[in-house]
Design a protein around this motif. Structure first.
Motif, PDB file in Angstrom:
ATOM      1  N   LEU A  54     -42.446  13.614 -18.118  1.00 36.04           N
ATOM      2  CA  LEU A  54     -42.099  14.626 -17.098  1.00 36.04           C
ATOM      3  C   LEU A  54     -43.368  15.282 -16.534  1.00 36.04           C
ATOM      4  O   LEU A  54     -43.466  15.528 -15.333  1.00 36.04           O
ATOM      5  CB  LEU A  54     -41.193  15.706 -17.703  1.00 36.04           C
ATOM      6  CG  LEU A  54     -39.772  15.262 -18.057  1.00 36.04           C
ATOM      7  CD1 LEU A  54     -39.037  16.377 -18.798  1.00 36.04           C
ATOM      8  CD2 LEU A  54     -39.000  14.863 -16.805  1.00 36.04           C
ATOM      9  N   ALA A  55     -44.336  15.546 -17.428  1.00 30.75           N
ATOM     10  CA  ALA A  55     -45.568  16.211 -16.972  1.00 30.75           C
ATOM     11  C   ALA A  55     -46.327  15.343 -15.979  1.00 30.75           C
ATOM     12  O   ALA A  55     -47.054  15.859 -15.133  1.00 30.75           O
ATOM     13  CB  ALA A  55     -46.446  16.550 -18.173  1.00 30.75           C
ATOM     14  N   HIS A  56     -46.155  14.017 -16.096  1.00 28.29           N
ATOM     15  CA  HIS A  56     -46.886  13.114 -15.205  1.00 28.29           C
ATOM     16  C   HIS A  56     -46.015  12.596 -14.066  1.00 28.29           C
ATOM     17  O   HIS A  56     -46.392  11.648 -13.369  1.00 28.29           O
ATOM     18  CB  HIS A  56     -47.508  11.977 -16.024  1.00 28.29           C
ATOM     19  CG  HIS A  56     -48.620  12.491 -16.889  1.00 28.29           C
ATOM     20  ND1 HIS A  56     -48.398  13.030 -18.143  1.00 28.29           N
ATOM     21  CD2 HIS A  56     -49.937  12.645 -16.643  1.00 28.29           C
ATOM     22  CE1 HIS A  56     -49.551  13.459 -18.644  1.00 28.29           C
ATOM     23  NE2 HIS A  56     -50.501  13.234 -17.748  1.00 28.29           N
ATOM     24  N   GLY A  57     -44.859  13.195 -13.891  1.00 26.61           N
ATOM     25  CA  GLY A  57     -44.002  12.838 -12.745  1.00 26.61           C
ATOM     26  C   GLY A  57     -43.500  11.409 -12.790  1.00 26.61           C
ATOM     27  O   GLY A  57     -43.265  10.806 -11.734  1.00 26.61           O
TER      28      GLY A  57
ATOM     29  N   ALA B 237     -33.133  21.342  -8.609  1.00 22.72           N
ATOM     30  CA  ALA B 237     -32.659  22.368  -9.554  1.00 22.72           C
ATOM     31  C   ALA B 237     -33.781  22.755 -10.515  1.00 22.72           C
ATOM     32  O   ALA B 237     -34.683  21.958 -10.777  1.00 22.72           O
ATOM     33  CB  ALA B 237     -31.479  21.820 -10.353  1.00 22.72           C
ATOM     34  N   PRO B 238     -33.724  23.980 -11.067  1.00 24.22           N
ATOM     35  CA  PRO B 238     -34.681  24.336 -12.114  1.00 24.22           C
ATOM     36  C   PRO B 238     -34.478  23.438 -13.341  1.00 24.22           C
ATOM     37  O   PRO B 238     -33.361  22.973 -13.586  1.00 24.22           O
ATOM     38  CB  PRO B 238     -34.351  25.795 -12.436  1.00 24.22           C
ATOM     39  CG  PRO B 238     -33.036  26.073 -11.823  1.00 24.22           C
ATOM     40  CD  PRO B 238     -32.785  25.068 -10.759  1.00 24.22           C
ATOM     41  N   VAL B 239     -35.570  23.200 -14.070  1.00 24.54           N
ATOM     42  CA  VAL B 239     -35.503  22.314 -15.242  1.00 24.54           C
ATOM     43  C   VAL B 239     -36.029  23.060 -16.455  1.00 24.54           C
ATOM     44  O   VAL B 239     -37.043  23.765 -16.368  1.00 24.54           O
ATOM     45  CB  VAL B 239     -36.357  21.034 -15.026  1.00 24.54           C
ATOM     46  CG1 VAL B 239     -36.187  20.073 -16.201  1.00 24.54           C
ATOM     47  CG2 VAL B 239     -35.994  20.349 -13.717  1.00 24.54           C
ATOM     48  N   ALA B 240     -35.328  22.894 -17.576  1.00 29.01           N
ATOM     49  CA  ALA B 240     -35.782  23.503 -18.831  1.00 29.01           C
ATOM     50  C   ALA B 240     -35.965  22.402 -19.863  1.00 29.01           C
ATOM     51  O   ALA B 240     -35.179  21.450 -19.886  1.00 29.01           O
ATOM     52  CB  ALA B 240     -34.737  24.500 -19.325  1.00 29.01           C
TER      53      ALA B 240
ATOM     54  N   LYS C  63     -45.199  24.109 -17.488  1.00 25.68           N
ATOM     55  CA  LYS C  63     -45.107  25.560 -17.199  1.00 25.68           C
ATOM     56  C   LYS C  63     -45.643  25.844 -15.810  1.00 25.68           C
ATOM     57  O   LYS C  63     -45.047  26.605 -15.041  1.00 25.68           O
ATOM     58  CB  LYS C  63     -45.940  26.338 -18.231  1.00 25.68           C
ATOM     59  CG  LYS C  63     -45.083  27.055 -19.245  1.00 25.68           C
ATOM     60  CD  LYS C  63     -45.924  27.986 -20.093  1.00 25.68           C
ATOM     61  CE  LYS C  63     -45.402  27.954 -21.521  1.00 25.68           C
ATOM     62  NZ  LYS C  63     -46.354  28.396 -22.508  1.00 25.68           N
ATOM     63  N   LYS C  64     -46.812  25.214 -15.492  1.00 24.66           N
ATOM     64  CA  LYS C  64     -47.430  25.428 -14.176  1.00 24.66           C
ATOM     65  C   LYS C  64     -46.498  24.960 -13.057  1.00 24.66           C
ATOM     66  O   LYS C  64     -46.477  25.515 -11.968  1.00 24.66           O
ATOM     67  CB  LYS C  64     -48.758  24.659 -14.112  1.00 24.66           C
ATOM     68  CG  LYS C  64     -49.764  25.285 -13.187  1.00 24.66           C
ATOM     69  CD  LYS C  64     -51.165  24.775 -13.427  1.00 24.66           C
ATOM     70  CE  LYS C  64     -51.310  23.401 -12.768  1.00 24.66           C
ATOM     71  NZ  LYS C  64     -52.518  22.701 -13.167  1.00 24.66           N
ATOM     72  N   HIS C  65     -45.679  23.947 -13.384  1.00 23.66           N
ATOM     73  CA  HIS C  65     -44.733  23.427 -12.387  1.00 23.66           C
ATOM     74  C   HIS C  65     -43.389  24.160 -12.449  1.00 23.66           C
ATOM     75  O   HIS C  65     -42.380  23.651 -11.977  1.00 23.66           O
ATOM     76  CB  HIS C  65     -44.524  21.921 -12.597  1.00 23.66           C
ATOM     77  CG  HIS C  65     -45.766  21.124 -12.337  1.00 23.66           C
ATOM     78  ND1 HIS C  65     -45.860  19.780 -12.557  1.00 23.66           N
ATOM     79  CD2 HIS C  65     -46.993  21.503 -11.881  1.00 23.66           C
ATOM     80  CE1 HIS C  65     -47.087  19.348 -12.256  1.00 23.66           C
ATOM     81  NE2 HIS C  65     -47.786  20.385 -11.840  1.00 23.66           N
TER      82      HIS C  65
END
Ligand code: PMT
Length: 428
Positions: free
Chosen positions: A100-103, A118-121, A144-146
């Protein structure tokens, strides 16, 4: 069970990890609160929990692959991504967090996250060494930054015998965080919608100082008893959250309530009307706009017994009550440093008429006429409807969530606010 997630659509992504067994309970808890839940299982997750179990608890088909034509025909991955109000990945393995961090979009779950607005947790769950690894920590920092929400993890003994951080939070802890994320995104949505319909650009309240009162007051009778009312504080807290989200500096003076302080809001807790009066007047002179949403007790006991009142022989108990100070009238009556003053009028009959009388008598700039006889509105409800009245106008805001209503009210109030609006100017 309080329906805190009514009609909210939660897309739950489950990745491979021993904590996946808790996800079935998480689905159940979300549904109990009114949410609709759909589940995506990664390949690794299916080693820990079956699609059948999650289909049974969610009441919806479970998605496992992007390459399954039958599943895609039922609800394709783009449709699923658009359907969600919130995506929760629980458990989120180190691998899925890295992807996820690397898209990346190399399976159904990561593709849906990438394709969703949508927001993602994510709820990390992994061995403590993997969690502490610099690569995982950097990936979490990127998320977090995203603006991903990071739920946990907790610390304790792990399935592998290690002790430390990396345990997925318990389902009820996750549900509380889901409620917070949904609340935040509802406020953002309301603010965006309200701004789209109005002339007020987002963030335009920067530099404006609000003081808002909320909740009930308690008037002691003796050390263990008090007079009070059913105000939950929800309306006042929603107003404070909306004003802060729009960039204002907000002081919230609250009676005793069970609510978390909205982000970016300065909160002052009080108990009695006299304490609210003192705090409100101190804050009001440093404010541009004052909103009195609190349900202040009109009367208090003339004498507060220092010991618990004892039952006497008589069937009656006489209490002598004296009037509390009228906080909002005192604020509106300030000469110098008077803020633009907005009240609420909680009425059960002839609502607009009584509200107009209060607007004039208390010398307010605006008042929200609140029909509290309606079911699903007013005291201790998640919804409300009001008519906002001012000297030569009014606007009715129909029944809606207090969050959405608050965003509209803050926008309308700030549109009518003018720094020089003393009572005489507003009422001329
Ligand atoms: O807290 P919730 O459960 O979300 O419910 C919201 C609400 C129903 C409490 C809120 O929407 C509302 O209507 N608040 C005003 C309640 C009230 O006490 O109304 P009132 O008509 O009695 O008072 C009129 C105005 O005078 C209000 O702005 C009130 O804050 C203010 N007042 C009243 C008495 C007093 N001694 N001092 C005051 O400042």
């Amino acid at each position: 069970m309080q329906q805190t997630l009514t009609a909210k659509r939660i897309l739950l992504g489950i990745s491979g990890g021993i904590a996946a067994y808790k996800s079935a309970d998480l689905v159940r808890r979300l549904k109990e609160r009114g949410a609709e839940v759909r589940v995506i299982l990664t390949d690794a997750a299916q080693q820990f929990i079956t699609p059948l179990t999650l289909q049974a608890v969610s009441g919806n088909p479970v998605s496992t692959s992007m390459l399954d034509p039958a599943a895609e025909a039922a609800m394709g991955h783009i449709e699923l991504a658009k359907w969600a109000d919130l995506i929760v990945v629980a458990p989120a393995s180190a691998d899925v967090i890295a992807r996820l961090a690397h898209g990346m979009a190399n399976d159904l779950l990561t593709t849906c996250v990438l394709a969703s607005a949508a927001p993602v947790a994510v709820a990390p769950a992994m061995n403590q060494q993997m969690y502490n690894n610099i690569a995982t920590q950097q990936n979490l920092a990127t998320l977090k930054k995203h603006n991903f929400h990071i739920y946990g993890p907790g610390a304790g003994e792990q399935a592998c015998g290690d002790v430390g951080y990396g345990r997925m939070l318990e389902p009820l802890e996750l549900v509380a965080l889901v409620e917070q994320s949904i609340e935040q995104s509802t406020i953002k949505q309301s603010v965006i919608q309200t701004h789209e319909q109005s002339q007020v650009p987002a963030g335009s309240l920067a530099g404006l100082r609000f003081t808002i009162t909320a909740g009930p007051t308690r008037e002691a009778l003796d050390p263990v008893r008090y007079l009070s009312n059913h105000s939950s504080g929800k309306m006042g807290f929603a107003l404070a959250a909306a004003a802060a989200t729009m960039g204002a500096e907000v002081t919230l003076i609250s009676g005793p309530v069970q609510l978390a302080t909205p982000a970016g809001v300065k909160r002052i807790d009080v108990i009695s009307a006299q304490q609210m009066h003192d705090a409100a007047l101190k804050a009001a002179v440093k404010s541009d706009i004052f909103i009195g949403c609190a349900a202040v007790a009109d009367y208090r006991a003339a004498d507060v017994a220092s010991n618990k009142l004892k039952k006497g022989a008589s069937n009656e108990l006489q209490l002598t009550l004296i009037k509390n100070p009228d906080i909002i009238a005192a604020v509106a009556g300030l000469h110098e440093l008077r803020p633009f003053t907005v009240g609420f009028a909680a009425e059960t009959q002839d609502v607009l008429n009584y509200a107009r009388q209060k607007l004039l008598k208390k010398k307010l700039d605006m008042i929200c006429a609140n029909d509290v006889s309606q079911p699903d509105a007013g005291f201790n409800s998640d919804q409300n409807a009001v008519t906002l009245l001012w000297q030569d106008g009014e606007q009715t805001l129909a029944l809606q969530s207090k969050t959405a209503l608050a965003a509209s009210l803050i926008t309308l109030i700030s549109q009518h606010y003018s720094p020089k609006s003393t009572t005489s100017e507003v009422t001329k």
